[in-house]
Every structure is written in structure tokens, then in C-alpha cells.
Design a protein around this motif. Structure first.
Motif, short mmCIF file in Angstrom:
data_model
loop_
_atom_site.label_atom_id
_atom_site.label_comp_id
_atom_site.label_asym_id
_atom_site.label_seq_id
_atom_site.Cartn_x
_atom_site.Cartn_y
_atom_site.Cartn_z
N ARG A 194 0.87 -1.32 -0.16
CA ARG A 194 -0.27 0.01 0.14
C ARG A 194 1.07 1.35 0.23
N GLY A 195 2.01 1.20 0.07
CA GLY A 195 2.97 2.29 0.14
C GLY A 195 3.09 2.94 1.43
N GLN A 211 6.12 11.28 -3.82
CA GLN A 211 5.12 11.03 -2.80
C GLN A 211 4.78 12.23 -2.14
N ARG A 251 2.47 13.74 -4.80
CA ARG A 251 0.91 13.13 -4.81
C ARG A 251 0.19 13.68 -3.69
N ALA A 267 -2.45 5.58 2.06
CA ALA A 267 -2.37 4.64 0.73
C ALA A 267 -2.70 4.83 -0.24
N ASP A 268 -4.28 5.33 -0.40
CA ASP A 268 -4.95 5.76 -1.55
C ASP A 268 -4.56 6.83 -2.07
N ASN A 269 -3.98 7.62 -1.58
CA ASN A 269 -3.71 9.25 -2.22
C ASN A 269 -2.23 9.35 -2.49
N GLY A 295 0.57 6.57 -1.70
CA GLY A 295 0.99 5.36 -2.38
C GLY A 295 2.71 5.08 -2.08
N ALA A 296 3.08 4.22 -2.80
CA ALA A 296 4.62 3.91 -2.89
C ALA A 296 5.59 4.99 -3.74
N SER A 341 8.21 5.63 -6.57
CA SER A 341 8.91 4.99 -7.62
C SER A 341 10.43 5.09 -7.97
#
Length: 220
Positions: free
Chosen positions: A86-87, A113, A116, A207-209, A211-212, A214
Motif C-alpha cells: 500500500r506504500g 510522494q 501526490r 495509501a490511497d492518495n 502510495g509507494a 517510484s
């Protein structure tokens, strides 16, 4: 294992370590650490695993390579549960001479992150959801923290909605209890479980907004 509380001997161990943070003290009292700190913490985490997931127990040794403080041992024992796949978003628990500490959220976000996170904060729907959740947690006694800028980030107006949240580069909520009688009982497990449940919505939002990342893992 069944959790029966954190024995007072574990807190006494950390009081001694704070006074004498040396290999000599650690070697002499490692049996106390294993029996009165690590063992009950593992028992607690085992009972929480079915609901929250498997935990990582942090090493008791400090990484002193890049620190002016060369004391070799941490004066607390912590563990973290990361949301698998889920990041961003995790649960944390810590025991020390100061008592019990729990937290949830994100302690460090990479640049992608953070981007985002800020876009979600600026969004009317998602930003309002986070603002409401942060307010709810604060009213429930959690402390809201996280690395943040002193100024509004580039690309956002000074009067943007939720501007204080936009300044965050990380976001987490925490609660602490000083040593008390119930710390030595099963109630300590109930308090951690209840607090972690309170933090589920914050972790789900992250987690939803967010995340993990890159990005490649950092190397030292």
C-alpha cells in the motif's frame, strides 16, 4: 505467546541504560532486555498481527556512522507495521522508561510522494477528508506532526485551502502514556489496538492518495 503486560523491570532496564549507555551495561543486562522488553513486545505484536499485519522490530543498536552522538544503544524499543503493498501509511509502537508511545502515518516521503500528497490536499474532496480526519485525531488526543516547510510550497497560493497541510513533507499522529499500573497488564495491548484502529483512516488516506515511491532506495 500471550501478552501479559510490560514488566516494570523493562522500564528499570531503560532507566539504567539512559544513565550508562555502554557496552558494559548492555552486556551485563541483556538478559533483562530479552525477558522484560523484547519478549513482551513480540507477544503483543503477535496478538496484533491478525488485524494489522506482520511487524518489523527495530534493532536496539544505534547507527552512529553519521552522528555526533556515539552512544551505541537506543533508549527505547520500537516496532512498525507497514501496510503491505500500500506504500505510505504505517503503525508504530514504542516502549521506554518514559512509558508507551503509539503512532501512525508517514514519517518520510520521497519527492514523488510529496507531490501526490500535496495534489490530494489541494483537491476539494480528498483534501477535505484529510482535514477532517486530522481534526478528529487532534480532538481525540493525538499529536499531529511531520516534517514541513516554513513557507507555502512552490505552485500553491498563500491563501490556498488547507495551506498548513500543504506545507507538510510527512504527516503522522501519535499518542503517549507515562508509566502507569496498566502498562504491566493486558490493558496495554488494548490501548495499542484501540489507538491503531483510530489511525486506520489516516493510513488508508495515505495509501490511497500517496502510495509507494517510484524512486530507487537511498544508498549511503
Amino acid at each position: 505467546m500471550t501478552f501479559e503486560g510490560f514488566p516494570d523491570e523493562g522500564l528499570v532496564f531503560y532507566e539504567g541504560l539512559e544513565a550508562d549507555n555502554s557496552k558494559t551495561y548492555w552486556t551485563r543486562h541483556k538478559g533483562d532486555y530479552d525477558a522484560y522488553v523484547r519478549k513482551p513486545l513480540l507477544a503483543m505484536l503477535e496478538e496484533l498481527e491478525a488485524e494489522f499485519g506482520s511487524a518489523k522490530v527495530f534493532r536496539p543498536y544505534r547507527d552512529v556512522r553519521f552522528s555526533n552522538d556515539k552512544t551505541p544503544y537506543k533508549t527505547h524499543q520500537g516496532a512498525v507495521v507497514v501496510q503491505e503493498g500500500r506504500g505510505a501509511g504505517a503503525w508504530y509502537v514504542q516502549i521506554s522508561a518514559e512509558g508507551l508511545h503509539v503512532a501512525g502515518g508517514a514519517w518520510r516521503l520521497e519527492s514523488d510522494q510529496v507531490d501526490r500528497f500535496r495534489r490530494a490536499v489541494a483537491d476539494d474532496v480528498q483534501g477535505s477528508r484529510l482535514e477532517q480526519e486530522v481534526g478528529r485525531l487532534s480532538s481525540a488526543g493525538f499529536e499531529i506532526r511531520g516534517d514541513r516547510l516554513s513557507r507555502v510550497p512552490s505552485g500553491y497560493a498563500a491563501d490556498a485551502p488547507r495551506v498548513e497541510l500543504l506545507k507538510h513533507k510527512a504527516l503522522h499522529a501519535s499518542r503517549s502514556w507515562e508509566p502507569t499500573d496498566w502498562l504491566h497488564e493486558r490493558r496495554a495491548l488494548d490501548e495499542v489496538r484501540t489507538a491503531w484502529r483510530e489511525l486506520q483512516t489516516l493510513n488508508a488516506w495515505l495509501a490511497d492518495n500517496v502510495g509507494a515511491t517510484s524512486k530507487e532506495p537511498r544508498r549511503r
